[in-house]
Each structure stands twice: as C-alpha cells, then as structure tokens.
Motif scaffolding. Structure first.
Motif, mmCIF file in Angstrom:
data_model
loop_
_atom_site.group_PDB
_atom_site.id
_atom_site.type_symbol
_atom_site.label_atom_id
_atom_site.label_comp_id
_atom_site.label_asym_id
_atom_site.label_seq_id
_atom_site.Cartn_x
_atom_site.Cartn_y
_atom_site.Cartn_z
ATOM 1 N N UNK A 36 0.851 -1.191 0.000
ATOM 2 C CA UNK A 36 0.000 0.000 0.000
ATOM 3 C C UNK A 36 0.890 1.245 0.000
ATOM 4 N N UNK A 37 0.279 2.354 -0.369
ATOM 5 C CA UNK A 37 0.928 3.657 -0.241
ATOM 6 C C UNK A 37 0.316 4.309 0.985
ATOM 7 N N UNK A 38 1.147 4.651 1.946
ATOM 8 C CA UNK A 38 0.678 5.273 3.173
ATOM 9 C C UNK A 38 1.745 6.236 3.677
ATOM 10 N N UNK A 39 1.318 7.271 4.352
ATOM 11 C CA UNK A 39 2.257 8.244 4.911
ATOM 12 C C UNK A 39 3.008 7.669 6.117
ATOM 13 N N UNK A 40 2.684 6.446 6.529
ATOM 14 C CA UNK A 40 3.374 5.823 7.649
ATOM 15 C C UNK A 40 4.683 5.167 7.231
ATOM 16 N N UNK A 41 5.027 5.243 5.947
ATOM 17 C CA UNK A 41 6.302 4.695 5.480
ATOM 18 C C UNK A 41 7.084 5.789 4.755
ATOM 19 N N UNK A 42 8.382 5.628 4.712
ATOM 20 C CA UNK A 42 9.226 6.584 3.992
ATOM 21 C C UNK A 42 8.906 6.613 2.506
ATOM 22 N N UNK A 43 8.681 5.431 1.926
ATOM 23 C CA UNK A 43 8.338 5.385 0.499
ATOM 24 C C UNK A 43 7.022 6.089 0.233
ATOM 25 N N UNK A 44 6.060 5.907 1.119
ATOM 26 C CA UNK A 44 4.771 6.572 0.962
ATOM 27 C C UNK A 44 4.899 8.079 1.047
ATOM 28 N N UNK A 45 5.672 8.545 2.035
ATOM 29 C CA UNK A 45 5.883 9.994 2.154
ATOM 30 C C UNK A 45 6.611 10.546 0.934
ATOM 31 N N UNK A 46 7.620 9.817 0.442
ATOM 32 C CA UNK A 46 8.331 10.250 -0.766
ATOM 33 C C UNK A 46 7.355 10.326 -1.942
ATOM 34 N N UNK A 47 6.505 9.309 -2.097
ATOM 35 C CA UNK A 47 5.512 9.327 -3.169
ATOM 36 C C UNK A 47 4.604 10.551 -3.057
ATOM 37 N N UNK A 48 4.049 10.769 -1.868
ATOM 38 C CA UNK A 48 3.089 11.863 -1.697
ATOM 39 C C UNK A 48 3.746 13.210 -1.998
ATOM 40 N N UNK A 49 4.897 13.480 -1.419
ATOM 41 C CA UNK A 49 5.504 14.807 -1.591
ATOM 42 C C UNK A 49 6.018 15.035 -3.010
ATOM 43 N N UNK A 50 6.544 13.987 -3.655
ATOM 44 C CA UNK A 50 6.970 14.183 -5.051
ATOM 45 C C UNK A 50 5.756 14.288 -5.973
ATOM 46 N N UNK A 51 4.654 13.669 -5.597
ATOM 47 C CA UNK A 51 3.435 13.842 -6.389
ATOM 48 C C UNK A 51 2.902 15.266 -6.241
ATOM 49 N N UNK A 52 2.963 15.808 -5.030
ATOM 50 C CA UNK A 52 2.579 17.214 -4.834
ATOM 51 C C UNK A 52 3.448 18.113 -5.718
ATOM 52 N N UNK A 53 4.759 17.890 -5.694
ATOM 53 C CA UNK A 53 5.662 18.695 -6.525
ATOM 54 C C UNK A 53 5.385 18.502 -8.012
ATOM 55 N N UNK A 54 5.051 17.285 -8.404
ATOM 56 C CA UNK A 54 4.704 17.024 -9.804
ATOM 57 C C UNK A 54 3.499 17.865 -10.211
ATOM 58 N N UNK A 55 2.484 17.878 -9.359
ATOM 59 C CA UNK A 55 1.285 18.678 -9.658
ATOM 60 C C UNK A 55 1.624 20.162 -9.741
ATOM 61 N N UNK A 56 2.370 20.644 -8.750
ATOM 62 C CA UNK A 56 2.687 22.079 -8.717
ATOM 63 C C UNK A 56 3.519 22.501 -9.918
ATOM 64 N N UNK A 57 4.513 21.696 -10.301
ATOM 65 C CA UNK A 57 5.307 22.058 -11.483
ATOM 66 C C UNK A 57 4.472 21.920 -12.751
ATOM 67 N N UNK A 58 3.535 20.987 -12.765
ATOM 68 C CA UNK A 58 2.668 20.811 -13.930
ATOM 69 C C UNK A 58 1.774 22.009 -14.188
ATOM 70 N N UNK A 59 1.433 22.732 -13.112
ATOM 71 C CA UNK A 59 0.578 23.906 -13.290
ATOM 72 C C UNK A 59 1.273 25.003 -14.092
#
Length: 177
Positions: A36-59
C-alpha cells in the motif's frame, strides 16, 4: 512557445518529468514492498511529496496555451492526496479511514500513469510519435486498462486490510471518530 530541450521538453517540463519519475518509482516500491501507499512509510511519504511537486510544477506547463485537462488532473490529484492524508491520520472517516486512504493514494498513483502514457506515446519516437495526439482512441483504451488495474489493485488492498494481514499498523483513531 518556450524553447525546448531534452525530448522536446522545456526546462520546467524536464524538472516536472524527473520529479514525476521519482514519484512513480516510490509508488511502485511502496506497493510492492508494503502492499500500500501510506504516509506511515518513507516510500509513501516520498511518493506523496513528489506527487505534490509534480502537480505544482505541472501547473506551470501550458503546452496548449492555457488551462487544460492535465491541469484539472493535477487539481484532482491534489484533492486525492489530501483525502488520503486525512484518512491516514484517522480524520473524518472513522472505521473506514484505512480503506479511504488506500483508495485515495492509489487513485493519485493511477493519475500519474495517464499523462505518462499520453506524453510518451505522443512524443516518442522523436519526429514520428506512435500516436498523433492526446485524443487518439488508443489512449482511451489504455486509460480503460489502467482503470481496471486500479480497481484490481484497490480490491487487493481492501481485501488485505479486511483480513488484517500486512505489517503496517492501522491509522490512529481520533476521539469522536
């Protein structure tokens, strides 16, 4: 139109693509390692924050001179991330929090693949892309397959969560939930 570089991308497009590749790799690793993807793991946090950055740069990318479908998908992705993060913290969803978290973060993972296929197939190979544009029927079929894979993946996650298997502890339950 801005000058283009690597694979016909602007500088911002190159940064956006690099960040999105990190997000996708982190999402894949989280799904395979943690189921699963969850903020309780380092991989999950990395996914979430890089996805946020992906969205912001995409704008900041306006390939067709204005707000378009990719920008709308970015907004929807940010909303899915917010819902997943709130659910993961045990807010608003009570006993359904872990299921909502799985559905929301998996949706945001799915949302990476739609532009990934679109951009890749309408840009490569350089000078003779496989598909003529983002409206090609093949992309609709690919999106359909991605939706089926998403539903299967979410179904497997929910089944695992219902069975209580896996090494990730449940979301904390807040008072009043």
């Amino acid at each position: 139109m801005a000058p283009t570089g690597w694979l016909g991308l602007t500088s911002l497009g190159t940064v956006h693509t690099a960040i999105s590749l990190i997000a996708v790799a982190a999402g894949l690793a989280a799904l395979f390692r943690c189921k699963e993807i969850t903020m309780r793991t380092g991989l999950g946090r990395l996914f979430v924050w890089t996805t946020v950055l992906t969205c912001l740069t995409g704008f900041g990318i306006f390939q067709h001179s204005g707000f378009g479908k990719p920008h709308a998908l970015g907004i929807i992705t940010l909303a899915a991330l917010a819902v997943g993060a709130l659910a993961g913290r045990g807010l608003f969803f009570g006993k359904w929090a872990r299921y909502v978290e799985a559905i929301a973060f998996s949706a945001s993972f799915l949302f990476h693949w739609i532009p990934a296929f679109t951009e890749t197939l309408t840009r490569l190979p350089l000078g003779a892309p496989l598909l003529p544009n983002a409206d090609a029927p093949e992309l609709k079929a690919i999106t359909g397959v991605l939706l089926v894979l998403y539903l299967i993946g979410v179904g497997l996650q929910i089944r695992r969560l219902r069975g209580g298997t896996g090494g990730i502890s449940p979301a904390p339950v807040r008072a009043g939930s």
